[in-house]
Write a protein that holds these residues in place. Structure first.
Motif, PDB file in Angstrom:
ATOM      1  N   VAL A  42      13.482  -4.290  -2.029  1.00  0.00           N
ATOM      2  CA  VAL A  42      12.200  -3.710  -1.620  1.00  0.00           C
ATOM      3  C   VAL A  42      11.214  -3.893  -2.774  1.00  0.00           C
ATOM      4  CG1 VAL A  42      11.020  -1.620  -0.839  1.00  0.00           C
ATOM      5  CG2 VAL A  42      13.395  -2.052  -0.138  1.00  0.00           C
ATOM      6  N   ILE A  43      10.069  -4.478  -2.458  1.00  0.00           N
ATOM      7  CA  ILE A  43       9.062  -4.781  -3.462  1.00  0.00           C
ATOM      8  C   ILE A  43       7.728  -4.178  -3.030  1.00  0.00           C
ATOM      9  CG2 ILE A  43       7.769  -6.647  -4.587  1.00  0.00           C
ATOM     10  CD1 ILE A  43      10.363  -8.366  -4.156  1.00  0.00           C
ATOM     11  N   ALA A  44       7.121  -3.412  -3.927  1.00  0.00           N
ATOM     12  CA  ALA A  44       5.823  -2.784  -3.645  1.00  0.00           C
ATOM     13  C   ALA A  44       4.700  -3.663  -4.171  1.00  0.00           C
ATOM     14  CB  ALA A  44       5.759  -1.411  -4.292  1.00  0.00           C
ATOM     15  N   ILE A  45       3.683  -3.831  -3.335  1.00  0.00           N
ATOM     16  CA  ILE A  45       2.474  -4.545  -3.744  1.00  0.00           C
ATOM     17  C   ILE A  45       1.269  -3.704  -3.331  1.00  0.00           C
ATOM     18  CG2 ILE A  45       3.528  -6.838  -3.583  1.00  0.00           C
ATOM     19  CD1 ILE A  45       1.911  -7.209  -0.929  1.00  0.00           C
ATOM     20  N   PRO A  46       0.099  -3.977  -3.885  1.00  0.00           N
ATOM     21  CA  PRO A  46      -1.102  -3.283  -3.431  1.00  0.00           C
ATOM     22  C   PRO A  46      -1.445  -3.702  -1.998  1.00  0.00           C
ATOM     23  CG  PRO A  46      -1.483  -4.441  -5.501  1.00  0.00           C
ATOM     24  CD  PRO A  46      -0.157  -4.890  -4.995  1.00  0.00           C
ATOM     25  N   ARG A  89      -1.996  -7.905  -9.430  1.00  0.00           N
ATOM     26  CA  ARG A  89      -0.629  -7.660  -8.935  1.00  0.00           C
ATOM     27  C   ARG A  89      -0.385  -8.420  -7.633  1.00  0.00           C
ATOM     28  NH1 ARG A  89       4.582  -6.939  -8.976  1.00  0.00           N
ATOM     29  NH2 ARG A  89       5.414  -5.389  -7.578  1.00  0.00           N
ATOM     30  N   LEU A  90      -1.398  -8.442  -6.751  1.00  0.00           N
ATOM     31  CA  LEU A  90      -1.230  -9.120  -5.467  1.00  0.00           C
ATOM     32  C   LEU A  90      -1.222 -10.636  -5.622  1.00  0.00           C
ATOM     33  CD1 LEU A  90      -0.937  -8.713  -2.392  1.00  0.00           C
ATOM     34  CD2 LEU A  90      -3.425  -8.936  -2.248  1.00  0.00           C
ATOM     35  N   GLU A 144       1.328 -14.136 -10.531  1.00  0.00           N
ATOM     36  CA  GLU A 144       2.652 -14.749 -10.386  1.00  0.00           C
ATOM     37  C   GLU A 144       3.801 -13.743 -10.358  1.00  0.00           C
ATOM     38  OE1 GLU A 144       3.632 -17.901  -9.636  1.00  0.00           O
ATOM     39  OE2 GLU A 144       1.493 -18.041  -9.224  1.00  0.00           O
ATOM     40  N   ALA A 145       3.632 -12.554 -10.938  1.00  0.00           N
ATOM     41  CA  ALA A 145       4.752 -11.623 -11.070  1.00  0.00           C
ATOM     42  C   ALA A 145       5.328 -11.221  -9.712  1.00  0.00           C
ATOM     43  CB  ALA A 145       4.331 -10.387 -11.859  1.00  0.00           C
ATOM     44  N   SER A 146       4.475 -10.825  -8.775  1.00  0.00           N
ATOM     45  CA  SER A 146       4.957 -10.415  -7.447  1.00  0.00           C
ATOM     46  C   SER A 146       5.623 -11.575  -6.728  1.00  0.00           C
ATOM     47  CB  SER A 146       3.811  -9.896  -6.579  1.00  0.00           C
ATOM     48  OG  SER A 146       3.293  -8.710  -7.080  1.00  0.00           O
ATOM     49  N   ARG A 147       4.988 -12.719  -6.793  1.00  0.00           N
ATOM     50  CA  ARG A 147       5.540 -13.890  -6.107  1.00  0.00           C
ATOM     51  C   ARG A 147       6.885 -14.292  -6.696  1.00  0.00           C
ATOM     52  NH1 ARG A 147      -0.295 -16.700  -5.942  1.00  0.00           N
ATOM     53  NH2 ARG A 147      -1.011 -15.748  -4.028  1.00  0.00           N
ATOM     54  N   ARG A 148       6.975 -14.238  -8.017  1.00  0.00           N
ATOM     55  CA  ARG A 148       8.235 -14.590  -8.680  1.00  0.00           C
ATOM     56  C   ARG A 148       9.335 -13.602  -8.281  1.00  0.00           C
ATOM     57  NH1 ARG A 148       6.993 -13.842 -13.722  1.00  0.00           N
ATOM     58  NH2 ARG A 148       5.494 -15.528 -13.676  1.00  0.00           N
ATOM     59  N   GLU A 149       8.991 -12.319  -8.251  1.00  0.00           N
ATOM     60  CA  GLU A 149       9.960 -11.287  -7.876  1.00  0.00           C
ATOM     61  C   GLU A 149      10.513 -11.540  -6.466  1.00  0.00           C
ATOM     62  OE1 GLU A 149      10.104  -6.378  -7.910  1.00  0.00           O
ATOM     63  OE2 GLU A 149       8.172  -7.407  -8.147  1.00  0.00           O
ATOM     64  N   GLY A 186       0.803  -1.218   0.000  1.00  0.00           N
ATOM     65  CA  GLY A 186       0.000   0.000   0.000  1.00  0.00           C
ATOM     66  C   GLY A 186       0.837   1.269   0.000  1.00  0.00           C
ATOM     67  N   ARG A 187       0.143   2.377  -0.257  1.00  0.00           N
ATOM     68  CA  ARG A 187       0.833   3.668  -0.417  1.00  0.00           C
ATOM     69  C   ARG A 187       1.523   4.161   0.841  1.00  0.00           C
ATOM     70  NH1 ARG A 187      -3.899   5.682  -3.916  1.00  0.00           N
ATOM     71  NH2 ARG A 187      -4.815   5.714  -1.877  1.00  0.00           N
ATOM     72  N   VAL A 188       0.904   3.984   2.001  1.00  0.00           N
ATOM     73  CA  VAL A 188       1.538   4.459   3.239  1.00  0.00           C
ATOM     74  C   VAL A 188       2.849   3.718   3.450  1.00  0.00           C
ATOM     75  CG1 VAL A 188       1.318   4.627   5.746  1.00  0.00           C
ATOM     76  CG2 VAL A 188      -0.628   5.205   4.291  1.00  0.00           C
ATOM     77  N   ALA A 189       2.825   2.401   3.332  1.00  0.00           N
ATOM     78  CA  ALA A 189       4.058   1.623   3.482  1.00  0.00           C
ATOM     79  C   ALA A 189       5.079   2.029   2.420  1.00  0.00           C
ATOM     80  CB  ALA A 189       3.747   0.135   3.394  1.00  0.00           C
TER      81      ALA A 189
END
Length: 192
Positions: A153-157, A173-174, A177-182, A134-137
């Motif tokens: 550091v990886i950003a996710i929704p 995105r959440l 597979e892309a986020s998990r693979r990263e 999220g944006r705050v994080a």
């Protein structure tokens, strides 16, 4: 909050940190003793404590909320055990409700949280990857980079059901597979 003499060793230093924040900022939940604590390799930073942490006293994937269920689904798709993870909030103190809704962090809250971040990271020497949910994080990225430039550091929704329902792209995105693979690649690179 767990009594100091009953703290599991892997979360005791983190919960002492939470107690310091509690003395300064008010209501701050403890770390989940079922997660890896100081042994974790992955830190997930959410935004702020939700109402469920009042009853459970912890920031946990097991809290009875849609956000926790979505976070668990995301984490279960990673090639890590629960012991490899620790979950916290970018602004770890509970904010006052405004108009029946959860309070939003102010700039002062975010700046204070950024100042506290290096102390948290010092307690997590094995952390290799930080997931900013999220944006705050994500606003804490400069503080993370300054404190620990070695981290991936990886950003996710943010995993809140409301946010995901409003944005199919965020949902993909959440849970895609892309986020998990990263994250898997970053953890494997650090281990190798």
């Amino acid at each position: 909050m767990m009594a100091p003499d009953r703290q599991p060793a892997h979360v005791a230093p983190l919960n002492r940190f939470a107690a310091v924040l509690r003395a300064r900022h008010g209501d701050v939940p403890d770390f989940d003793p079922l997660d890896g604590g100081i042994a974790a390799r992955l830190l997930v930073l959410l935004e702020t404590p939700g109402p469920a942490s009042v009853s459970t006293g912890t920031t946990s994937r097991d809290n009875p909320t849609g956000t926790a269920r979505n976070l668990t689904r995301f984490l279960d798709g990673l090639p890590l055990s629960r012991w490899d993870t620790v979950i916290w909030n970018a602004v770890p103190w509970r904010l006052p409700r405004r108009g029946g809704k959860l309070g939003r962090p102010t700039r002062m809250d975010i700046e204070a949280a950024a100042r506290d971040l290096p102390a948290l990271l010092a307690l997590l020497p094995r952390v290799q990857v930080v997931v900013l949910a999220g944006r705050v994080a994500q606003s804490l990225r400069p503080a993370l980079d300054a404190a620990r430039p070695d981290l991936t550091v990886i950003a996710i929704p943010h995993p809140s059901p409301t946010h995901l329902a409003a944005s199919p792209a965020a949902r993909e995105r959440l849970f895609g597979e892309a986020s998990r693979r990263e994250i898997a690649v970053a953890i494997a690179d650090e281990a190798g």
